[in-house]
Design a protein around this motif. Structure first.
Motif, PDB file in Angstrom:
ATOM      1  N   ASN A   1       0.692  -1.248  -0.106  1.00 15.47           N
ATOM      2  CA  ASN A   1      -0.015  -0.120  -0.076  1.00 15.47           C
ATOM      3  C   ASN A   1       0.836   1.281   0.023  1.00 15.47           C
ATOM      4  OD1 ASN A   1      -2.482  -1.610   0.304  1.00 15.47           O
ATOM      5  ND2 ASN A   1      -2.261  -1.714   2.353  1.00 15.47           N
ATOM      6  N   GLU A   2       2.197   1.156   0.267  1.00 17.29           N
ATOM      7  CA  GLU A   2       2.983   2.249   0.396  1.00 17.29           C
ATOM      8  C   GLU A   2       4.353   2.388  -0.784  1.00 17.29           C
ATOM      9  OE1 GLU A   2       2.305   4.537   2.386  1.00 17.29           O
ATOM     10  OE2 GLU A   2       0.887   3.811   3.817  1.00 17.29           O
ATOM     11  N   TYR A   3       4.295   1.445  -1.682  1.00 11.94           N
ATOM     12  CA  TYR A   3       5.428   1.202  -2.463  1.00 11.94           C
ATOM     13  C   TYR A   3       5.727   2.381  -2.921  1.00 11.94           C
ATOM     14  CZ  TYR A   3       2.979   0.898  -6.932  1.00 11.94           C
ATOM     15  OH  TYR A   3       2.349   1.447  -7.890  1.00 11.94           O
ATOM     16  N   ASP A   4       4.847   3.547  -3.401  1.00 12.09           N
ATOM     17  CA  ASP A   4       5.185   4.693  -4.224  1.00 12.09           C
ATOM     18  C   ASP A   4       5.547   5.792  -3.460  1.00 12.09           C
ATOM     19  OD1 ASP A   4       2.836   4.998  -3.055  1.00 12.09           O
ATOM     20  OD2 ASP A   4       1.727   5.992  -4.557  1.00 12.09           O
ATOM     21  N   ARG A   5       5.594   5.628  -2.174  1.00 10.24           N
ATOM     22  CA  ARG A   5       6.095   6.519  -0.843  1.00 10.24           C
ATOM     23  C   ARG A   5       7.567   5.896  -0.313  1.00 10.24           C
ATOM     24  NH1 ARG A   5       2.976   8.627   3.334  1.00 10.24           N
ATOM     25  NH2 ARG A   5       2.161   6.503   3.727  1.00 10.24           N
ATOM     26  N   ILE A   6       7.910   4.917  -0.711  1.00  9.60           N
ATOM     27  CA  ILE A   6       9.040   4.449  -0.071  1.00  9.60           C
ATOM     28  C   ILE A   6      10.360   4.665  -0.902  1.00  9.60           C
ATOM     29  CG2 ILE A   6      10.207   2.119   0.628  1.00  9.60           C
ATOM     30  CD1 ILE A   6       7.245   1.044   1.481  1.00  9.60           C
ATOM     31  N   SER A   7      11.249   5.025  -0.242  1.00 12.29           N
ATOM     32  CA  SER A   7      12.762   5.022  -1.006  1.00 12.29           C
ATOM     33  C   SER A   7      13.538   4.699   0.279  1.00 12.29           C
ATOM     34  CB  SER A   7      12.889   6.535  -1.390  1.00 12.29           C
ATOM     35  OG  SER A   7      12.899   7.297  -0.359  1.00 12.29           O
ATOM     36  N   THR A   8      14.991   4.584  -0.279  1.00 11.34           N
ATOM     37  CA  THR A   8      16.157   4.115   0.815  1.00 11.34           C
ATOM     38  C   THR A   8      17.181   4.996   0.397  1.00 11.34           C
ATOM     39  OG1 THR A   8      17.195   2.601  -0.979  1.00 11.34           O
ATOM     40  CG2 THR A   8      15.220   1.617   0.492  1.00 11.34           C
ATOM     41  N   SER A   9      17.962   5.038   1.596  1.00  7.45           N
ATOM     42  CA  SER A   9      19.322   5.729   1.632  1.00  7.45           C
ATOM     43  C   SER A   9      20.485   5.214   2.286  1.00  7.45           C
ATOM     44  CB  SER A   9      19.090   7.290   2.066  1.00  7.45           C
ATOM     45  OG  SER A   9      18.789   7.185   3.357  1.00  7.45           O
ATOM     46  N   GLN A  10      21.550   5.388   1.971  1.00  4.67           N
ATOM     47  CA  GLN A  10      22.774   4.519   2.264  1.00  4.67           C
ATOM     48  C   GLN A  10      23.116   4.981   3.835  1.00  4.67           C
ATOM     49  OE1 GLN A  10      24.691   6.456  -0.653  1.00  4.67           O
ATOM     50  NE2 GLN A  10      25.987   7.437   0.541  1.00  4.67           N
ATOM     51  N   PRO A  11      23.891   4.454   4.554  1.00  8.31           N
ATOM     52  CA  PRO A  11      24.567   4.974   5.813  1.00  8.31           C
ATOM     53  C   PRO A  11      25.233   5.879   5.774  1.00  8.31           C
ATOM     54  CG  PRO A  11      24.582   2.400   5.699  1.00  8.31           C
ATOM     55  CD  PRO A  11      24.310   2.872   4.407  1.00  8.31           C
TER      56      PRO A  11
END
Length: 274
Positions: A52-62
């Motif tokens: 339900n949230e895939y279009d609002r999810i992103s990731t970032s590196q440490p």
């Protein structure tokens, strides 16, 4: 003896326990909120909300400070830091910057050229060799040799997330969705590349991939089967192939989506194939 540090996008088999081992979390962003992988959000929670949230999810590196804290907290002067592929994440560069800033005598940062269970195969070998008493230099040399033969194959249930993140063109993705194609991807020299397209249920495709991998694998090394969303049948598959089982992480899941399955192994050397 040396300390081992991995990032949280590297997946070790379930039940793995080691001393002198640290994990540096990557970050998951949901809308405007950041979460530390493993620390602030569990895998069960992430994959439950992903559809339900895939279009609002992103990731970032440490960041560099995350790695520096892990390195400096080690009781050993020799430290091995392993990261997912530098071709798909800036995590390696953060770790490299931290190594240069650290006051430890000998910090080696190794780019696995891989991710998830693929990088997990190498991390597991590093930890096992360390526990056998091998010095850091010998372990690193062996890991560079093994990464050339480490394979990671994954079947992806939906193309939506790959379209969203630009990993494939929207036109190609739309055609694939219409045809209900399930892409199989692999890691080659650190890059995610298409392997082939399949039709059918993702778990059924995984079974074929595991059979194919079995024929190519050097079984003196770890053979890992992985999943994002659990299905009971995977236990029997793992048992039949004397494999290890690993849960995929949210960092990879943010791009592959739910119902992704994978197999990771070390390929036989050429003379073993002939």
């Amino acid at each position: 003896m040396f300390h081992v540090i991995i990032d949280s996008a590297i997946d070790l088999p379930e039940g793995s326990t080691f001393d002198d081992f640290s994990l540096v979390p990557l970050y998951v962003k949901i809308d405007t909120q950041y979460y530390k992988d493993v620390v602030d959000i569990s895998r069960d929670e992430f994959f439950r909300i992903l559809p339900n949230e895939y279009d609002r999810i992103s990731t970032s590196q440490p960041n560099m400070e995350d790695f520096l804290a892990a390195i400096n907290s080690s009781k050993h002067e020799d430290v091995l830091v392993m990261t997912i592929s530098s071709k798909i994440s800036g995590t390696y560069n953060s770790a490299l910057s931290a190594a240069q800033e650290s006051d430890k005598k000998n910090v080696v940062v190794l780019d696995t050229w891989n991710l998830s269970m693929g990088a997990g195969v190498l991390a597991l070998m590093a930890l096992n060799m360390r526990n056998q008493g091998l010095p850091l230099e010998d372990v690193v040399n062996k890991l560079y040799e093994l990464r050339e033969r480490t394979r990671f194959w994954a079947v992806i249930a939906t193309l939506k997330n790959l379209m969203r993140t630009g990993r494939i063109s929207r036109f190609t993705g739309l055609v694939g969705e219409i045809l209900r194609v399930k892409p199989v991807v692999e890691l080659k020299e650190g890059y995610i590349v298409p392997m082939r397209n399949e039709r059918g249920k993702p778990f059924n495709i995984l079974q074929k991939l595991v059979e194919e991998a079995e024929g190519n694998a050097d079984r003196s090394y770890p053979f890992i089967v992985g999943y994002t969303d659990y299905v009971p049948e995977i236990e029997q598959l793992v048992k039949e192939h004397n494999a290890l089982l690993a849960r995929g992480n949210p960092i990879v899941g943010a791009y592959t989506g739910n119902n992704t399955f994978a197999v990771a192994y070390v390929e036989k050397e050429r003379e073993q194939k002939e």
